[in-house]
Each structure stands twice: as structure tokens, then as C-alpha cells.
Design an enzyme around this catalytic site. Structure first.
Site, PDB file in Angstrom:
ATOM      1  N   ASP A 190      92.462  36.469  57.864  1.00 24.01           N
ATOM      2  CA  ASP A 190      92.917  36.566  56.589  1.00 24.01           C
ATOM      3  C   ASP A 190      94.483  36.956  56.234  1.00 24.01           C
ATOM      4  OD1 ASP A 190      90.149  36.341  56.085  1.00 24.01           O
ATOM      5  OD2 ASP A 190      89.914  38.354  55.621  1.00 24.01           O
ATOM      6  N   CYS A 217      88.471  43.875  56.843  1.00 27.24           N
ATOM      7  CA  CYS A 217      87.973  42.803  57.373  1.00 27.24           C
ATOM      8  C   CYS A 217      88.169  42.823  58.749  1.00 27.24           C
ATOM      9  CB  CYS A 217      88.874  41.640  56.820  1.00 27.24           C
ATOM     10  SG  CYS A 217      88.436  41.078  55.063  1.00 27.24           S
ATOM     11  N   LYS A 242      85.906  32.376  52.764  1.00 29.44           N
ATOM     12  CA  LYS A 242      84.911  33.200  52.601  1.00 29.44           C
ATOM     13  C   LYS A 242      85.263  34.391  51.571  1.00 29.44           C
ATOM     14  CE  LYS A 242      87.041  36.699  56.303  1.00 29.44           C
ATOM     15  NZ  LYS A 242      86.950  37.987  55.464  1.00 29.44           N
TER      16      LYS A 242
END
Length: 169
Positions: free
Chosen positions: A15, A108, A76
Site C-alpha cells: 500500500d 496493514c 483491496k
């Protein structure tokens, strides 16, 4: 022992997206490490798996990071990177070890690490390759991941472990 080996290792880029550029502590340094690992994965033929957390709102992976050779880029909303598509790709590749880096270290990255450990993967978290909006969260998350069984290392250390020999081209 915490020793990643070529042929059984995958890199997880978590990410590192455009929208985080102004809010993440030391974002430019993080991007440099991520790009170094991405380039190394291409040279050393180590599968690169990239996730993007809700890219419609947060944008795609930072433009400086080379991900065109990625084995998988998965969008996601789940915090952990271990989505069904990622789990399927890991099984297909025969992965045993994961080198994990990205953001945010306490969300995350942490949840990915814990879920991978639950599934018996050998996890290597890059201390120089994770960050968060609040700098104190980084050390707290790294300590928690280490206590859970992950190996905390540096990007360069992991690259040299995977090369194994100075004769490696």
C-alpha cells in the site's frame, strides 16, 4: 533461523500509494527502499506482490516504484495483504518466506505479518521499509511483529542473504 532463500521467497509491497505521500513519516525514504527492493526482485527473479488499499480513494502505487514486473497487483479493502488472490498466488509460487515492507506499519503491515505467521510463512519485515503517519507507531509495530515471530531486518541485509555469494551476477 530467519533466512530467506531464492526460489521460495516473495516480496510484499504493501500500500505505498500516492495519497499517502504527504502524511506518511519519511515517505521519500520509504519509496527509495521500496523501489530498490522492486528493482532487486526483477533482477533476482523474486516474485513481487503489490497491494493497493482502496485505490479509488487513495490512488495507485507511488509512481517512482517500478511494479510493471509484479506477479500480482491486487486492489483491496481488507487491511491485511493476504487476500484470496494473494493467497492463491503464494500457493501457485510455492512461497515459504515473505519479505514485507510498506505502510502503515501498525495497520496493514502488522495485520499482514500476523496473518502470514498464522499461516506458517517465514516473515521478514524490513525495518527501513515500513512507516506510518505517526513515527512512534513504527517501533511499536516492529517490536510487536518481532515478538510474534517475524524477523526484523534491513533491506540490504535481506538482499545479500538472497544473493548468498559475491559471485552471484
Amino acid at each position: 533461523l530467519g533466512r530467506p532463500t531464492a526460489g521460495r521467497t516473495a516480496f510484499f509491497l504493501c500500500d505505498i500509494q500516492e495519497r499517502f505521500r504527504t502524511g506518511i513519516h519519511a515517505f521519500e525514504s520509504l519509496v527509495q527502499v521500496a523501489n530498490k527492493m522492486s528493482r532487486f526482485s526483477a533482477i533476482a527473479d523474486i516474485p513481487l506482490i503489490v497491494t493497493e488499499q482502496y485505490p479509488k480513494g487513495l490512488g495507485h502505487t507511488a509512481k517512482e516504484i517500478a511494479v510493471d514486473h509484479a506477479a500480482l497487483v491486487d486492489e483491496k479493502t481488507k487491511f491485511s495483504m493476504l487476500t484470496p488472490a494473494v493467497a492463491e498466488k503464494l500457493a501457485e509460487l510455492g512461497t515459504e518466506s515473505v519479505v514485507l515492507y510498506g505502510i502503515e506499519s501498525h495497520v496493514c503491515v502488522l495485520q499482514t505479518c500476523l496473518e502470514l505467521l498464522e499461516h506458517k510463512y517465514d516473515v521478514h519485515v524490513l525495518a527501513d521499509g515500513v512507516s506510518s503517519m505517526n513515527a512512534p507507531e513504527i517501533d511499536i509495530a516492529l517490536a510487536r511483529m518481532a515478538r510474534a515471530g517475524a524477523h526484523v531486518a534491513s533491506s540490504e541485509s535481506v538482499m545479500f542473504q538472497l544473493m548468498g555469494d559475491a559471485k552471484n551476477p
